[in-house]
Each structure stands twice: as C-alpha cells, then as structure tokens.
Motif scaffolding. Sequence first.
Motif, PDB file in Angstrom:
ATOM      1  N   SER A 175      33.894  62.539  33.066  1.00 38.45           N
ATOM      2  CA  SER A 175      34.881  63.617  32.387  1.00 38.45           C
ATOM      3  C   SER A 175      34.146  63.973  31.023  1.00 38.45           C
ATOM      4  N   MET A 176      34.804  63.655  29.873  1.00 38.92           N
ATOM      5  CA  MET A 176      34.398  63.906  28.617  1.00 38.92           C
ATOM      6  C   MET A 176      32.725  63.472  28.716  1.00 38.92           C
ATOM      7  N   GLY A 177      32.294  62.408  29.334  1.00 40.98           N
ATOM      8  CA  GLY A 177      31.065  61.782  29.303  1.00 40.98           C
ATOM      9  C   GLY A 177      30.023  62.742  30.114  1.00 40.98           C
ATOM     10  N   GLY A 178      30.801  63.505  31.133  1.00 42.13           N
ATOM     11  CA  GLY A 178      29.889  64.278  31.667  1.00 42.13           C
ATOM     12  C   GLY A 178      29.769  65.682  31.172  1.00 42.13           C
ATOM     13  N   LEU A 179      30.530  66.068  30.228  1.00 42.70           N
ATOM     14  CA  LEU A 179      30.270  67.090  29.195  1.00 42.70           C
ATOM     15  C   LEU A 179      29.130  66.840  28.387  1.00 42.70           C
ATOM     16  N   MET A 180      29.191  65.647  27.818  1.00 41.60           N
ATOM     17  CA  MET A 180      28.236  65.080  26.880  1.00 41.60           C
ATOM     18  C   MET A 180      26.998  65.057  27.497  1.00 41.60           C
ATOM     19  N   SER A 181      26.776  64.809  28.758  1.00 41.93           N
ATOM     20  CA  SER A 181      25.783  64.795  29.826  1.00 41.93           C
ATOM     21  C   SER A 181      25.061  66.362  29.812  1.00 41.93           C
ATOM     22  N   MET A 199      27.462  62.998  37.055  1.00 40.97           N
ATOM     23  CA  MET A 199      28.639  63.712  36.663  1.00 40.97           C
ATOM     24  C   MET A 199      29.854  63.374  37.351  1.00 40.97           C
ATOM     25  N   ASN A 200      30.702  62.620  36.900  1.00 41.80           N
ATOM     26  CA  ASN A 200      31.918  62.022  37.335  1.00 41.80           C
ATOM     27  C   ASN A 200      33.442  62.721  37.261  1.00 41.80           C
ATOM     28  N   ASP A 201      33.500  63.766  38.171  1.00 41.20           N
ATOM     29  CA  ASP A 201      34.877  64.569  38.107  1.00 41.20           C
ATOM     30  C   ASP A 201      34.994  65.503  37.178  1.00 41.20           C
ATOM     31  N   SER A 211      12.960  48.813  34.445  1.00 40.16           N
ATOM     32  CA  SER A 211      12.100  50.136  34.720  1.00 40.16           C
ATOM     33  C   SER A 211      12.927  51.305  34.538  1.00 40.16           C
ATOM     34  N   LEU A 212      14.169  51.113  34.599  1.00 42.22           N
ATOM     35  CA  LEU A 212      15.194  52.316  34.608  1.00 42.22           C
ATOM     36  C   LEU A 212      16.613  52.021  33.623  1.00 42.22           C
ATOM     37  N   THR A 213      16.970  52.698  32.752  1.00 41.73           N
ATOM     38  CA  THR A 213      17.947  52.548  32.083  1.00 41.73           C
ATOM     39  C   THR A 213      19.100  53.550  32.303  1.00 41.73           C
ATOM     40  N   ALA A 214      20.200  53.263  32.481  1.00 47.73           N
ATOM     41  CA  ALA A 214      21.422  54.145  32.670  1.00 47.73           C
ATOM     42  C   ALA A 214      22.384  54.103  31.617  1.00 47.73           C
ATOM     43  N   LEU A 215      22.476  55.293  30.890  1.00 44.58           N
ATOM     44  CA  LEU A 215      23.581  55.396  29.938  1.00 44.58           C
ATOM     45  C   LEU A 215      24.848  55.803  30.420  1.00 44.58           C
ATOM     46  N   CYS A 216      25.896  54.983  30.103  1.00 47.28           N
ATOM     47  CA  CYS A 216      27.175  55.461  30.695  1.00 47.28           C
ATOM     48  C   CYS A 216      28.081  55.754  29.503  1.00 47.28           C
ATOM     49  N   MET A 217      28.647  56.990  29.782  1.00 47.73           N
ATOM     50  CA  MET A 217      29.519  57.570  28.782  1.00 47.73           C
ATOM     51  C   MET A 217      30.884  57.959  29.520  1.00 47.73           C
ATOM     52  N   ALA A 262      29.492  67.656  21.194  1.00 43.15           N
ATOM     53  CA  ALA A 262      28.136  67.902  20.518  1.00 43.15           C
ATOM     54  C   ALA A 262      27.904  66.976  19.495  1.00 43.15           C
ATOM     55  N   VAL A 263      28.843  66.447  18.788  1.00 44.57           N
ATOM     56  CA  VAL A 263      28.362  65.321  17.616  1.00 44.57           C
ATOM     57  C   VAL A 263      28.442  64.149  18.655  1.00 44.57           C
ATOM     58  N   TYR A 264      29.151  64.043  19.471  1.00 45.13           N
ATOM     59  CA  TYR A 264      28.911  62.591  20.243  1.00 45.13           C
ATOM     60  C   TYR A 264      27.427  62.810  21.041  1.00 45.13           C
ATOM     61  N   ALA A 265      27.131  63.821  21.319  1.00 44.06           N
ATOM     62  CA  ALA A 265      25.712  63.782  21.869  1.00 44.06           C
ATOM     63  C   ALA A 265      24.592  63.478  20.906  1.00 44.06           C
ATOM     64  N   GLY A 266      24.810  63.863  19.802  1.00 44.60           N
ATOM     65  CA  GLY A 266      23.995  63.427  18.513  1.00 44.60           C
ATOM     66  C   GLY A 266      24.071  61.938  18.319  1.00 44.60           C
ATOM     67  N   ASP A 267      25.341  61.517  18.587  1.00 46.99           N
ATOM     68  CA  ASP A 267      25.249  60.163  18.257  1.00 46.99           C
ATOM     69  C   ASP A 267      24.464  59.084  19.421  1.00 46.99           C
ATOM     70  N   MET A 268      24.610  59.703  20.769  1.00 50.00           N
ATOM     71  CA  MET A 268      23.679  59.166  21.679  1.00 50.00           C
ATOM     72  C   MET A 268      22.202  59.351  21.460  1.00 50.00           C
ATOM     73  N   ALA A 269      21.740  60.414  20.909  1.00 51.58           N
ATOM     74  CA  ALA A 269      20.343  60.343  20.483  1.00 51.58           C
ATOM     75  C   ALA A 269      20.238  59.315  19.143  1.00 51.58           C
TER      76      ALA A 269
END
Length: 288
Positions: A103-109, A125-127, A27-33, A79-86
């Motif tokens: 870290s960087m994954g939190g900025l992507m978030s 958001m992790n650290d 019922s829930l999906t978590a995207l881990c970056m 910004a490009v990474y976020a587009g990849d996630m979409a």
Amino acid sequence: MQTEDIRYRAPDGLELYAKRYGSEDASLTALCMHGLTRNHKDFEPMIAELGGRCQFISVDVRGRANSEWAKDPETYTPAVYAGDMAALLDSLHLKKVALIGTSMGGLMSMVMAASMPDRIRGIVMNDIGPVVEKAGLDRIASYANSVEPEESWTAAAATVERVQTDIFPDLSGEDWMAFARRTYREMEDGRVILDYDPAITRTVGEVKPDPDVQAQMWQLFSATHAAPLLVIRGETSDILSPETADKMIEQHPDARLVTIPRVGHAPLLDEPEAVSAISDFLNRLGAE
C-alpha cells in the motif's frame, strides 16, 4: 532466523527504527515497507514463510511503532519517507536492494524508483498502483482516524476482527489476536492502543479524483520500468482495481501480476500464492 534492531537518523534528525531478519552477508537484501497504519511487524508472517532466501530489513516508517513521531506532521508524506529510506540504506552501507512495499510502501517504492533508480534491484508492489480507489480510502479513513484505547488485548482483537473480517474472511480467532499484536501496543495502565501517531491519517479522507494527479502518478510509475516488477493484488481489493493492475502490467516491460483469492486490501503476503510468487521473484533477483 537471527534478528537485529536497527536505529538510525532521518535527514531531519528524527530517530527511526528498522529490524533485520537473516544474515547481513546475504547476497540479496529486501527492504520491506508497510502500509499507512502498520509497522515492521506486518511482514513477519511473510518472512516466516520465506525463510532464509535473503536478508530482510523491515522498517517502522516515521510516526509508527518504534520510530519517533514527527515534530512536523507535514513530513508524513511518501516523498519524505523515501528520503528516510535512503538514509537507512546509507547507514547500513547497502548499495542496492529489492523493495517490497504494501500500500503506502508501494507508493514509496515508486518515489524511490524515480529518486534512486541505481539502488533498486526489483520491486514488489502489494495492492497499490498509480490510481488509488476513493472507496478504499474512505473505508480506511472511517477507522484509521479514530485512535481510542482498548481495555485489553482481547478487546483489541475483537475490534480488528470487526473492522477487517470482510477483508480477510478466512482468518480465525488466533489470527485476529496475532493481527492485534502486530498493530497495537500496550500502555502503562494495561490498555492497548493502535501503534501510530494519529496525525499520519489526517489527509486520508481528503483525497479526491483528479485527472492531473493521476497523470502525474502514472508518470511516477514509469520510473519502475527500469527494474523487474511483481504486482500483488487482493481479489476483492477496494484500493487497486483490476483495470489499474492490468494497465500496470501492460505498460511495464518486465512485470507479473498475481491475484490472491478471497482477500481484500491488502494481502498479508503469507498466503500460498503470494509466498510462491515472492519466492520466485527474490530467487530471480538473487541470481542476477
């Protein structure tokens, strides 16, 4: 737990990789970056602790591990990474997900919260935060910009321990080897090397304090206000200061801060305090 390899195309045609943990019927999906120099395996300790609470999709951001290296290093940006996630979410027909970003994954978030708010159920958001401390960036640049092969896995584990022991003072010998296995890959000649394109780190040491940039980052952070937020901070972090973490919680209408004792940047998220907080957070999102 069942797993599945996922391969998909970025908007610019690059072939990228992610791994599914758990049932796609959850019922829930978590995207881990992951963070700058890490990959999808960074979340395996956390996923092992959290079990079947939801479906986890853990990614290799472009230039890391099983994802192709970018032809243009200028595309190594959040910004490009976020587009990849979409593109990944579209390929999996996922309309709405929780985000877990280290870290960087939190900025992507933060970028994703601004660019696709209707697809975000909640954010961990992790650290990381809108203000990234220069001391931490300088420390990361001091080792991340040097990608030289190690003669063996034992040598790689020793290097990881030397570089990270102040960050994780309670890890043991077996932990360091596991850490190395998550961050290095074996070459054809038997040597091992850090598993990323060296070009991803080219600008890390060039970041300078800039009030205008910080104001823009706080404005970007405000996009997260539309979703529940869990901020995790390592007690000795040199990337996310206590002041920035407190300000994030003060500004956000639905946020919680959890500090992981005796850990720097960034918690592995298998620490008991992190597991408990993330478990509660995901349970809440799954029930909503």
